[in-house]
Design an enzyme around this catalytic site. Sequence first.
Site, PDB file in Angstrom:
ATOM      1  N   HIS A  63       1.836   4.536  -2.789  1.00  0.00           N
ATOM      2  CA  HIS A  63       1.953   5.983  -2.573  1.00  0.00           C
ATOM      3  C   HIS A  63       3.329   6.486  -3.022  1.00  0.00           C
ATOM      4  O   HIS A  63       3.450   7.511  -3.692  1.00  0.00           O
ATOM      5  CB  HIS A  63       1.793   6.317  -1.085  1.00  0.00           C
ATOM      6  CG  HIS A  63       0.380   6.304  -0.594  1.00  0.00           C
ATOM      7  ND1 HIS A  63      -0.636   6.997  -1.217  1.00  0.00           N
ATOM      8  CD2 HIS A  63      -0.184   5.710   0.497  1.00  0.00           C
ATOM      9  CE1 HIS A  63      -1.767   6.812  -0.537  1.00  0.00           C
ATOM     10  NE2 HIS A  63      -1.512   6.039   0.493  1.00  0.00           N
ATOM     11  N   HIS A 120       3.751   6.595  -6.724  1.00  0.00           N
ATOM     12  CA  HIS A 120       2.963   7.727  -7.246  1.00  0.00           C
ATOM     13  C   HIS A 120       3.784   9.019  -7.113  1.00  0.00           C
ATOM     14  O   HIS A 120       3.919   9.794  -8.064  1.00  0.00           O
ATOM     15  CB  HIS A 120       1.658   7.829  -6.435  1.00  0.00           C
ATOM     16  CG  HIS A 120       0.612   8.698  -7.074  1.00  0.00           C
ATOM     17  ND1 HIS A 120      -0.625   8.919  -6.498  1.00  0.00           N
ATOM     18  CD2 HIS A 120       0.611   9.404  -8.229  1.00  0.00           C
ATOM     19  CE1 HIS A 120      -1.325   9.721  -7.284  1.00  0.00           C
ATOM     20  NE2 HIS A 120      -0.608  10.035  -8.331  1.00  0.00           N
ATOM     21  N   HIS A 158       0.840  -1.206   0.000  1.00  0.00           N
ATOM     22  CA  HIS A 158       0.000   0.000   0.000  1.00  0.00           C
ATOM     23  C   HIS A 158       0.879   1.262   0.000  1.00  0.00           C
ATOM     24  O   HIS A 158       0.739   2.139  -0.852  1.00  0.00           O
ATOM     25  CB  HIS A 158      -0.909  -0.026   1.239  1.00  0.00           C
ATOM     26  CG  HIS A 158      -1.760   1.195   1.425  1.00  0.00           C
ATOM     27  ND1 HIS A 158      -3.110   1.202   1.136  1.00  0.00           N
ATOM     28  CD2 HIS A 158      -1.477   2.443   1.879  1.00  0.00           C
ATOM     29  CE1 HIS A 158      -3.606   2.406   1.397  1.00  0.00           C
ATOM     30  NE2 HIS A 158      -2.625   3.180   1.858  1.00  0.00           N
ATOM     31  N   GLU A 159       1.803   1.317   0.966  1.00  0.00           N
ATOM     32  CA  GLU A 159       2.678   2.502   1.068  1.00  0.00           C
ATOM     33  C   GLU A 159       3.623   2.596  -0.136  1.00  0.00           C
ATOM     34  O   GLU A 159       3.984   3.685  -0.572  1.00  0.00           O
ATOM     35  CB  GLU A 159       3.474   2.485   2.379  1.00  0.00           C
ATOM     36  CG  GLU A 159       2.621   2.506   3.654  1.00  0.00           C
ATOM     37  CD  GLU A 159       1.651   3.667   3.747  1.00  0.00           C
ATOM     38  OE1 GLU A 159       1.812   4.665   2.999  1.00  0.00           O
ATOM     39  OE2 GLU A 159       0.705   3.584   4.548  1.00  0.00           O
TER      40      GLU A 159
END
Length: 604
Positions: free
Chosen positions: A399, A402, A395-396
């Site tokens: 980020h 991105h 998940h991190e």
Amino acid sequence: MSLMAETKQLPLRKDVPVELTWDLTTIYQTDSEFETDYQAVENDLTALQQLSGTLGKSAADLLKATEALLAASRKLEKVYVYAQLKNDQDTSQDRYQAMYARSQSLAARFGAAVAWFDPELLTLSPKQMADYYQQEPKLKAYQRLYDQTFAKREHILNHDVEEVLAGADDIFSSGEKTFGILDNTDLSFPSVTDENGNQVQLSQGVYSILLESADRTVRKEAFQKLYQVYQQFQHTLASTLTTNVKNHNFKARLRGYHSALEAALSANEVPVKVYDNLITEVNRHLDLLHRYVALRKRILGVDELHMYDLYTSLVGEKSPQYTFDESKKVALDALQVMGPEYVSHVKEEFNNRWIDVVENRYKRSGGYSSGTYDTNPFILLNWQNNLDNLYTLIHETGHSMHSYYASHHQPYQYGDYSIFVAEIASTTNENILTDYLLDKYKDDQNMKRHILNYYLDGFKGTVFRQTQFAEFEQYIHEQDAKGQPLTANFLDDYYRQLNQKYYGDGVVSDEQISLEWSRIPHFYYNFYVYQYATGFAAASTLADKIVNGGQADVDRYLNYLKSGSSDTPINVMKKAGVDMTQPDYLTRAFKIFEERLDEFEKLF
């Protein structure tokens, strides 16, 4: 294992192996470099204030002011992030506490020093701007930045009123602040018995752990005792929430918006249609939540399913264990579908100490991705060897990738991204991991149960539950705007009805659940929660396209990551292949949920 037994001695920061810590020298080699930049930003403040009154003089003056403001902002970003990360890795260090406090103060002073810029920009007419672009072509690089301010032109008030509103900000946020102090500090929670018979002090964190307990008496006692506390204070909490709602409605009216919802969404350039579609589509698919609840009741083998039975595992035995090294390998394997370039950047993250891995004494809890335009991203974790942490890592990483792609493909002014699209990159990675694990363990029924249980609970908690919150938030703002007093009884009655609608007859909407509104901090965030639901649904759709589609789908997705804030969030998502003004992406997400629910039912 009891909660009490879990309080093992954590290592001190100095005893954590270096390779498991992040390398902050990519921001500043030494603290003295930080001090140099801190001083430089401080010196910039006076110069920035002196530029006030120059924007209307010439195109060259507008360019000069814009470049000066962005250059100082870029330096401030590094100063702030360095201080925050240093403080978070060990909050007991006075030196870094002070450094972080100074950075926060500097950021506030920077905000005050440039507060003149937007109101002054708004005095420039469209004709004057057109002339400026012709006279100074370099200004075109900032056109979208200016347009974001011009879009609010009819909602920005005259300078005196804006000054009064800014000065009264502390007063406007009194409801939120009072709730925060009550909830985090003043409310005193009783002790409850854990599954090993130990007395543990109830808190928000302990409550969420106890609700996952396999022992039903533990879940029930935690649920009942937590809400006893909120019941005592429900009239006060109705008052703090009302103050907050009135603040939103007052400002929206003053600025000429049709509703507080429109005002909140326009700040992120999101049309109200996106919110309306979400609530409509979720309501259309509530039969799936009812099916899931019925299955939960059947698997748990209870006569009545209660609200405190919705978080315990349906698989029973312990979650699969993954070490950090194993998790990195799984993540790299799962993300192969993104193509070699994306994977190479993930390897950079894993091999170059972008991650602060283990828990140490006084380290900030939880996990996040951070960083600056001029450095690599950083990830804070508090590693535990379980499935949940494997998902947190990927998940991190979503980020961080991105941020990496946005900063490497956009100039500084567009190198960040809107909060509306932020959760999509992280949750797409989670959904890709789910696909990968389901395929990898297609012949292992036990592992499949764990993964499907994790996915279905995530979907229930993110898409259904956050939309329930969004529907409640919209209703109370509308009711206040109509003059309806938001008393505790009024809020209790509506919340319970809403809960019954969402979960259906398969679950008892316990009396205590009427009070759930009183303990949710997100109701003070001004229409924030819907983005969790839209983000998860969009990510389900995107992951499905990436895993089951072709190279074009991957390329479109990478273009979204590269776009930063160079376009509106809705247009950025269109580049990825999802039109969030239409309900199709939601329909597709529910289809995936239904297929996985079918699969889970078959396993039992």
